[in-house]
Design an enzyme around this catalytic site. Structure first.
Site, PDB file in Angstrom:
ATOM      1  N   ASP A  55      -0.896  -1.501  -4.102  1.00 37.53           N
ATOM      2  CA  ASP A  55      -2.271  -1.669  -3.622  1.00 37.53           C
ATOM      3  C   ASP A  55      -2.890  -0.277  -3.410  1.00 37.53           C
ATOM      4  O   ASP A  55      -2.272   0.584  -2.773  1.00 37.53           O
ATOM      5  CB  ASP A  55      -2.194  -2.434  -2.287  1.00 37.53           C
ATOM      6  CG  ASP A  55      -3.522  -2.927  -1.797  1.00 37.53           C
ATOM      7  OD1 ASP A  55      -4.453  -3.063  -2.613  1.00 37.53           O
ATOM      8  OD2 ASP A  55      -3.623  -3.203  -0.580  1.00 37.53           O
TER       9      ASP A  55
ATOM     10  N   SER B 256       0.861  -1.196   0.000  1.00 34.17           N
ATOM     11  CA  SER B 256       0.000   0.000   0.000  1.00 34.17           C
ATOM     12  C   SER B 256       0.890   1.237   0.000  1.00 34.17           C
ATOM     13  O   SER B 256       2.105   1.141   0.249  1.00 34.17           O
ATOM     14  CB  SER B 256      -0.888   0.008   1.244  1.00 34.17           C
ATOM     15  OG  SER B 256      -0.085   0.238   2.395  1.00 34.17           O
TER      16      SER B 256
ATOM     17  N   HIS C  23     -11.168  -7.245  -2.880  1.00 33.34           N
ATOM     18  CA  HIS C  23     -10.461  -6.634  -1.748  1.00 33.34           C
ATOM     19  C   HIS C  23     -11.176  -7.039  -0.461  1.00 33.34           C
ATOM     20  O   HIS C  23     -12.242  -7.660  -0.492  1.00 33.34           O
ATOM     21  CB  HIS C  23     -10.475  -5.105  -1.891  1.00 33.34           C
ATOM     22  CG  HIS C  23      -9.488  -4.605  -2.886  1.00 33.34           C
ATOM     23  ND1 HIS C  23      -8.366  -3.907  -2.526  1.00 33.34           N
ATOM     24  CD2 HIS C  23      -9.437  -4.735  -4.231  1.00 33.34           C
ATOM     25  CE1 HIS C  23      -7.672  -3.622  -3.610  1.00 33.34           C
ATOM     26  NE2 HIS C  23      -8.303  -4.107  -4.667  1.00 33.34           N
TER      27      HIS C  23
ATOM     28  N   ILE D  70      -5.594 -10.191   1.013  1.00 34.12           N
ATOM     29  CA  ILE D  70      -5.634 -10.521   2.447  1.00 34.12           C
ATOM     30  C   ILE D  70      -4.512  -9.774   3.158  1.00 34.12           C
ATOM     31  O   ILE D  70      -3.334  -9.974   2.859  1.00 34.12           O
ATOM     32  CB  ILE D  70      -5.485 -12.049   2.651  1.00 34.12           C
ATOM     33  CG1 ILE D  70      -6.669 -12.775   1.988  1.00 34.12           C
ATOM     34  CG2 ILE D  70      -5.412 -12.392   4.150  1.00 34.12           C
ATOM     35  CD1 ILE D  70      -6.544 -14.287   1.941  1.00 34.12           C
TER      36      ILE D  70
HETATM   37  P1  13P Z   1      -8.438  -7.102   4.539  1.00 35.82           P
HETATM   38  O1  13P Z   1      -8.415  -5.899   5.426  1.00 35.82           O
HETATM   39  O2  13P Z   1      -9.771  -7.783   4.579  1.00 35.82           O
HETATM   40  O3  13P Z   1      -7.320  -8.030   4.795  1.00 35.82           O
HETATM   41  O4  13P Z   1      -8.289  -6.568   3.021  1.00 35.82           O
HETATM   42  C1  13P Z   1      -7.025  -6.251   2.505  1.00 35.82           C
HETATM   43  C2  13P Z   1      -7.095  -5.535   1.192  1.00 35.82           C
HETATM   44  O5  13P Z   1      -8.108  -5.464   0.536  1.00 35.82           O
HETATM   45  C3  13P Z   1      -5.857  -4.926   0.707  1.00 35.82           C
HETATM   46  O6  13P Z   1      -6.069  -4.188  -0.461  1.00 35.82           O
HETATM   47  O1  G3H Z   2      -6.469  -2.120   1.687  1.00 36.10           O
HETATM   48  C1  G3H Z   2      -5.744  -1.742   2.591  1.00 36.10           C
HETATM   49  C2  G3H Z   2      -4.609  -2.581   3.055  1.00 36.10           C
HETATM   50  O2  G3H Z   2      -5.005  -3.434   4.086  1.00 36.10           O
HETATM   51  C3  G3H Z   2      -3.428  -1.720   3.405  1.00 36.10           C
HETATM   52  O3  G3H Z   2      -3.597  -1.048   4.598  1.00 36.10           O
HETATM   53  O4  G3H Z   2      -2.996   1.345   4.144  1.00 36.10           O
HETATM   54  O5  G3H Z   2      -2.866   0.364   6.473  1.00 36.10           O
HETATM   55  O6  G3H Z   2      -1.204  -0.287   4.727  1.00 36.10           O
HETATM   56  P1  G3H Z   2      -2.613   0.170   5.015  1.00 36.10           P
HETATM   57 ZN    ZN Z   3      -7.987  -3.259  -0.571  1.00 38.55          ZN
END
Ligand code: 13P
Ligand code: G3H
Ligand code: ZN
Length: 330
Positions: A93, A56, A232, A276
């Protein structure tokens, strides 16, 4: 500029084509540190599964873009050293801007998501197309999104789901030329996906959340047959991990996820990437808490991060086999 190809990474195109035909999904596991990366690669090598290492923008800031580029290259070499050259994708992501996508591509990402689904439709189309036009010059694959998940997504907070509208998907895919499409059918990010009031109890008193909108998924599949779909917010929030965290001093309330059986059903359709993150966070936290609680004299990080890594590996192996079905597909 470094090309992902020089790092030994692959883009997602061929992996998705095979996954759709084979009725399984590729794991997209988030990572931001060495232990997570080690456990993902260990699990995927043991299970012979392809994998998407997902970062991310917050994780990129946390880990540092230069270190990430070498960690991804290291992951490829580590897999080989462990005995099997699995296909590895390095994916951004929830990319929030064209500039961020460009920067990631320049630092060796093989795949990016441009998440513009909270914008008006035509603006989503325009921004997604701009990213696709750039990314495809470097053979980098792009994930777009239609629909907004409830909860926090890309720093945008939504009270309710805005489900993907099947009537938009064909036009979106045609106009943008994206390689995959994330959809909203009732999943959400984090460990609190449903309130207990939204659930019912089965005969054993276990809370059962409302089912995903498989009717919408089927409509989407009819409009764009064989096109790669992404889910997601697909953590299941295992209750044993939640209980362990709370037992050892944590305070997680009403943590409820998506039942694994529903994700398995989704994986056998056109859903070919399942994200995940939260379940990994729970596994790590539970293991760290247990060590710190039961051995208060311990202060060597390896003594609590090591068990956290083992617990993560076990979780990922389980997901690959029981949920995604991507074992022996590398
Ligand atoms: P979760 O929070 O359900 O693990 O989803 C992760 C996600 O969608 C990351 O893009
Ligand atoms: O979709 C979100 C992911 O779980 C990433 O989360 O922005 O806290 O790294 P984060
Ligand atoms: Zn996501």
């Amino acid at each position: 500029m470094v090309s992902y190809k020089d790092l030994g990474l692959v883009n997602s195109r061929e992996l998705f084509n095979k996954a759709i035909k084979g009725g399984y999904a590729i794991p997209a596991f988030n990572f931001n540190n060495m232990e997570q990366m080690q456990s993902i690669i260990q699990a995927c090598v043991l299970m012979r599964s392809p994998v998407i290492l997902q970062v991310s923008s917050g994780a990129r800031q946390y880990a540092n873009q230069t270190l990430l580029r070498y960690m991804a290259q290291g992951a490829v070499e580590y897999a080989k050293e462990l005995g099997y050259n699995i296909p590895i994708v390095l994916h951004l992501d929830h990319g929030s801007s064209f500039e961020l996508c460009v920067s990631c591509i320049e630092y060796g990402f093989s795949s990016v998501m441009i998440d513009a689904s909270h914008l008006p439709y035509e603006e989503n189309v325009a921004l997604t197309k701009k990213v696709v036009d750039y990314a495809h010059k470097y053979d980098v694959t792009v994930e777009g999104e239609l629909g907004v998940l409830a909860g926090i997504e890309d720093d945008v907070k939504a009270e309710h789901h805005t489900y993907t509208r099947p009537e938009e998907v064909e036009d979106f895919v045609k106009k943008t030329q994206v390689d995959s499409l994330a959809i909203s059918i009732g999943t959400s990010h984090g460990a609190n996906k449903f309130t207990p009031e939204q659930c019912h109890r089965d005969e054993n008193g276990i809370l059962i959340p409302p089912p995903l909108r498989f009717d919408i998924l089927k409509e989407i599949e009819k409009k764009i047959p064989g096109f790669p779909i992404v889910l997601h917010g697909s953590s299941s929030v295992p209750q044993d991990l939640v209980e362990k965290i709370n037992h050892y001093g944590g305070n997680l309330k009403d943590a409820i996820g998506i039942p694994e059986s529903q994700l398995r059903e989704a994986a056998s359709s056109a859903v070919c990437k399942i994200n995940i993150d939260s379940d990994g966070r729970l596994a790590m936290t539970a293991a760290v808490r247990e060590v710190l609680f039961t051995k208060p004299e311990e202060f060597d990080p390896r003594k609590y991060l090591g068990p956290a890594r083992d617990s993560l590996k076990e979780l990922y192996m389980h997901k690959i086999k029981a949920v995604l079905g991507s074992d022996n597909k590398a």
